[in-house]
Design a protein around this motif. Structure first.
Motif, mmCIF file in Angstrom:
data_model
loop_
_atom_site.group_PDB
_atom_site.id
_atom_site.type_symbol
_atom_site.label_atom_id
_atom_site.label_comp_id
_atom_site.label_asym_id
_atom_site.label_seq_id
_atom_site.Cartn_x
_atom_site.Cartn_y
_atom_site.Cartn_z
ATOM 1 N N GLN A 121 2.694 3.131 13.762
ATOM 2 C CA GLN A 121 2.982 1.789 13.285
ATOM 3 C C GLN A 121 4.404 1.751 12.733
ATOM 4 N N VAL A 122 5.090 0.652 13.013
ATOM 5 C CA VAL A 122 6.486 0.505 12.597
ATOM 6 C C VAL A 122 6.564 -0.537 11.494
ATOM 7 N N SER A 123 7.330 -0.230 10.441
ATOM 8 C CA SER A 123 7.518 -1.182 9.343
ATOM 9 C C SER A 123 8.954 -1.096 8.846
ATOM 10 N N ARG A 124 9.370 -2.154 8.146
ATOM 11 C CA ARG A 124 10.683 -2.162 7.502
ATOM 12 C C ARG A 124 10.500 -1.944 6.018
ATOM 13 N N PRO A 125 11.271 -1.047 5.405
ATOM 14 C CA PRO A 125 11.093 -0.760 3.980
ATOM 15 C C PRO A 125 11.587 -1.907 3.108
ATOM 16 N N ALA A 126 11.087 -1.947 1.872
ATOM 17 C CA ALA A 126 11.551 -2.940 0.895
ATOM 18 C C ALA A 126 12.885 -2.463 0.339
ATOM 19 N N SER A 127 13.961 -3.006 0.878
ATOM 20 C CA SER A 127 15.291 -2.544 0.490
ATOM 21 C C SER A 127 16.298 -3.660 0.704
ATOM 22 N N GLY A 128 17.061 -3.959 -0.349
ATOM 23 C CA GLY A 128 18.123 -4.948 -0.194
ATOM 24 C C GLY A 128 19.173 -4.487 0.794
ATOM 25 N N LEU A 129 19.429 -3.178 0.823
ATOM 26 C CA LEU A 129 20.416 -2.634 1.761
ATOM 27 C C LEU A 129 19.978 -2.893 3.202
ATOM 28 N N VAL A 130 18.715 -2.589 3.498
ATOM 29 C CA VAL A 130 18.215 -2.802 4.855
ATOM 30 C C VAL A 130 18.225 -4.287 5.197
ATOM 31 N N THR A 131 17.839 -5.116 4.237
ATOM 32 C CA THR A 131 17.843 -6.560 4.465
ATOM 33 C C THR A 131 19.222 -7.054 4.876
#
Length: 750
Positions: free
Chosen positions: A281-291
């Motif tokens: 499963q693929v997810s995006r982490p909770a991160s302002g940088l990634v956002t």
């Protein structure tokens, strides 16, 4: 001489030649007239002198009518090479005596004409002659007139010669002036080139600044000012004229960084693969940088180098530890770097988050520094620097280094790739020099960051703190007016680049705001008209979650009518939970929420709805659209993108933002209700005001903030950095060309 150089020389020669030709055209006739007048005056003088000399013998011979003596006198006189002929006429105009050479066509004039000396130029078939008529008087009575004829043909010859000499002189002067013009242009160009070289060398190679000022310092200073004005003007035009979209960002890369390679380095990866019983499963982490950075990479392509921390990350990559992302529409490469548990503990949890994180945030948590953690930090930075070198396909890539985890990496990459353009963005605040001085390895961190070509912060205040910190602890040259630091022979540009978010597309399929309100309240078992506040954060002591809960408690104390009608939904994504400080903080948050709920809750009603779990972007967006108030009470934050995400989600122009004054976002979002999170009463009043704000005021505030966030989006943030990088790269290339070709170019000008 090459054709290009010849054409360049003609640009100097032709205007000068044209000016001199026009001048000659005007001057030559004047010279001819002056020459004629000079020679005529000379003949006039000679004629007068000769006439005076002949007067005395003629006064004796004429009355005697001594023809023989007069003939002998005339023959002796015409021996002069200029005197052509002589004649004598009586008072009746009869020609009495003449030399053999006297032109018969002249004859004698009327008697009255000879009463005084007369001189004139006469054109004859055999050429021009100068005629002088001098009256002869004997005892006061007129006896006739003496006519002297001088050959004037030499005047024409002399005039022609003078014309040739003048034209030749003007031609020589034109050539000399053209050569002088070229020489002056050559010397001036050499001065300009020298000054430009000095500007570029002293800007791009700051070690040169320590020497004495050059002789052309005024010109160099003017050129430097002109370059700075041009850069600022172009930046203003870019900021004002560009509609910052993914396509425009790609256009920048094509136009300004054509063929240049983009590499991003961060600790947090943009996509995490987790191994589950049902597969990956693929997810995006909770991160302002990634956002912020992930939309930029989708627009730019390139390679993102990050720590592979997911349980399924090793399965998803190829033999070179690479995987194409995003999974639904691959547009760039994710290169994963593997860390052991010991490395992760010392590098990430230890030095980065027990040391640098509390050091840079004024949250009154004491930083912890251990030598073992520092050693791991150095080793991991070198590991990532090696990965950058491996992934780089050119010797001058554009490397975007993200955040405090890699303070040493810019210098390491610079040593391996001297031509690389390294843009480091520090996503968290930068403390004042006194606070930063706590760090035992402060000089090493500063030296590492100064390996960057551009070092970016969220606000100019953080830039100022960094400049003052370098000034305190390093021997560096700092230009405060242009915000540059020269250290170790390299220059670093320190700039503020307020980070932002990707503005949502108009047809992104978001659910209706009203539908979100109903659905979220139904899921939370809340009444349909229940007032809902929202907090979205990582579970971190810098986010002001404790202070937020205390503000809710105080508001319910002061306004008991809201008890049972208002709840705060707090999304707290678990973060760094292996660290004691974070474990203790989670316990405090849970304990405070339970106490407030016990105090004001009744039945199914809870004033604090605490969700310590991860939520994906779509889930959080639904909550933004459902909330009446978004509360951001960070104790210290670089920017805080939650505030901007909330604004972007509210196309209904409803909802109110309560925002901490200690966030970078507060410097932009002036229509938010800005509070001091340490002032619990002020925060409680702001929260109450937000819940009771009239709809028209909500719309006015939200409309203004939405316009700002839309225009100043993440593509503008990245575009500004990349444009600045492109200009610095262009300047470096110009300097290199000037170094290698300036002498050849100067010779070609001549």
């Amino acid at each position: 001489m090459q054709s290009g150089s010849f054409r360049l020389s003609l640009k100097f020669i032709l205007p000068v030649a044209l000016v001199w030709a026009l001048l000659a055209y005007a001057v030559v006739p004047w010279v001819e007239r002056q020459t004629l007048q000079w020679f005529v005056r000379d003949l006039d003088t000679r004629s007068q002198m000769l006439a005076a000399a002949l007067q005395e013998p003629l006064q004796e011979y004429v009355p005697q009518k001594s023809q023989k003596k007069i003939a002998e006198l005339f023959d002796r006189a015409v021996q002069d090479d200029r005197l052509f002929a002589l004649a004598f006429c009586d008072t009746n105009g009869k020609l009495l005596y003449q030399t053999r050479t006297y032109p018969q066509s002249l004859g004698c004039q009327d008697a009255g004409w000879g009463q005084s000396l007369r001189q004139s130029m006469v054109s004859l078939p055999q050429g021009s002659v100068h005629v002088t008529e001098s009256p002869l008087k004997v005892d006061g009575a007129d006896e006739g007139k003496l006519i002297l004829v001088h050959d004037a043909s030499f005047i024409e010859r002399r005039s022609a010669d003078a014309r040739k000499y003048v034209l030749a002189l003007f031609a020589v002067l034109a050539v000399v002036m053209a050569l002088l013009t070229i020489l002056i242009a050559h010397l001036s160009w050499r001065g300009v080139v020298s000054a430009l070289k000095e500007v570029l060398i002293r800007d791009a190679r700051p070690a040169a600044r320590r020497g004495p000022k050059p002789r052309n310092e005024p010109l160099a200073s003017d050129l430097r000012s002109l370059l700075n004005e041009y850069t600022m003007d172009r930046r203003a035009r870019d900021d004002g004229s560009r509609q910052w979209t993914p396509e425009k960002l790609r256009t920048i890369l094509r136009e300004e960084l054509a063929g240049d390679e983009i590499l991003v380095v961060s600790n947090r990866e943009p996509y995490i693969h987790a191994q589950t019983p049902t597969g990956l499963q693929v997810s995006r982490p909770a991160s302002g940088l990634v956002t912020a950075v992930e939309p930029v990479m989708r627009a730019c392509s390139g390679t993102w180098i990050a720590h592979g921390s997911g349980s399924g990350d090793r399965i998803a990559v190829d033999s070179n530890d690479r995987v194409k992302v995003p999974p639904s529409r691959p547009s760039y490469t994710l290169r994963r770097v593997w860390l052991s548990k010991e490395e992760e503990q010392g590098f990430y949890y230890g030095f980065a988050n027990e040391g640098l994180w509390p050091l840079c945030h004024i949250a009154h948590v004491r930083p912890v520094f251990r030598s073992a953690d520092w050693q791991r930090y150095v080793e991991v930075n070198q590991r990532f620097a090696d990965a950058v070198v491996q992934e780089a396909h050119t010797d001058d890539p554009v490397v975007l280094v993200q955040d405090y985890h890699f303070a040493l990496l810019p210098r390491m990459v610079r040593e391996a790739l001297p031509k690389a353009t390294i843009i480091t963005f520090w996503h968290i605040p930068w403390p004042n020099p006194e606070s930063f001085g706590i760090c035992p390895w402060r000089e090493e961190i500063l030296e590492g960051l100064l390996g960057s070509t551009i070092l970016g912060f969220h606000t100019s205040f953080h830039c100022k703190n960094f400049l003052e910190t370098v000034d305190r602890y390093l021997e560096a040259r700092i230009e405060h007016d242009i915000s540059t630091i020269s250290y170790g022979g390299k220059m670093t540009q320190v700039e503020s680049y307020p980070i932002s978010i990707a503005w949502p597309e108009a047809d992104n399929g978001q659910p209706d705001v009203a539908a979100c309100k109903q659905a979220v309240r139904r899921e939370l078992s809340l009444p349909e008209n229940h007032l809902l506040g929202l907090g979205v954060d990582r579970l971190d002591y810098t986010k002001g979650i404790i202070e937020r809960f205390q503000a809710v408690e105080r508001m319910l104390e002061d306004y008991p009518a809201l008890v049972g009608r208002f709840s705060l939904l707090q999304i707290a994504a678990p973060s760094r939970s292996s660290l004691d400080e974070y474990q203790n903080f989670e316990s405090r948050v849970r304990g405070l929420a339970q106490r407030i709920n016990k105090r004001f809750g009744s039945g199914a009603y809870l004033p604090i709805l605490l969700k310590i779990e991860h939520h994906d972007a779509e889930q959080v967006n639904r909550l933004y659209r459902a909330a009446d108030v978004c509360v951001v009470t960070s104790l210290h934050d670089g920017m805080n993108l939650v505030a901007k995400e909330f604004i972007a989600a509210r196309e209904d122009e409803r909802g109110v933002l309560v925002l901490s004054q200690f966030t970078g976002a507060a410097r932009e979002l002036h229509e938010a209700l800005v509070v001091n999170p340490y002032h619990i009463e002020q925060s409680a009043e702001a929260l109450y005001r937000a819940l009771t704000m009239p709809e028209i005021e909500q719309r006015e505030r939200m409309r203004s903030m939405r316009s700002l966030v839309k225009d100043f989006n993440v593509y503008r943030w990245a575009g500004r950095m990349l444009l600045d990088a492109a200009r610095l790269r262009q300047r470096e290339r110009i300097m290199t060309k000037i170094h290698s070709h300036s002498r050849t170019s100067l010779r070609r000008v001549v």
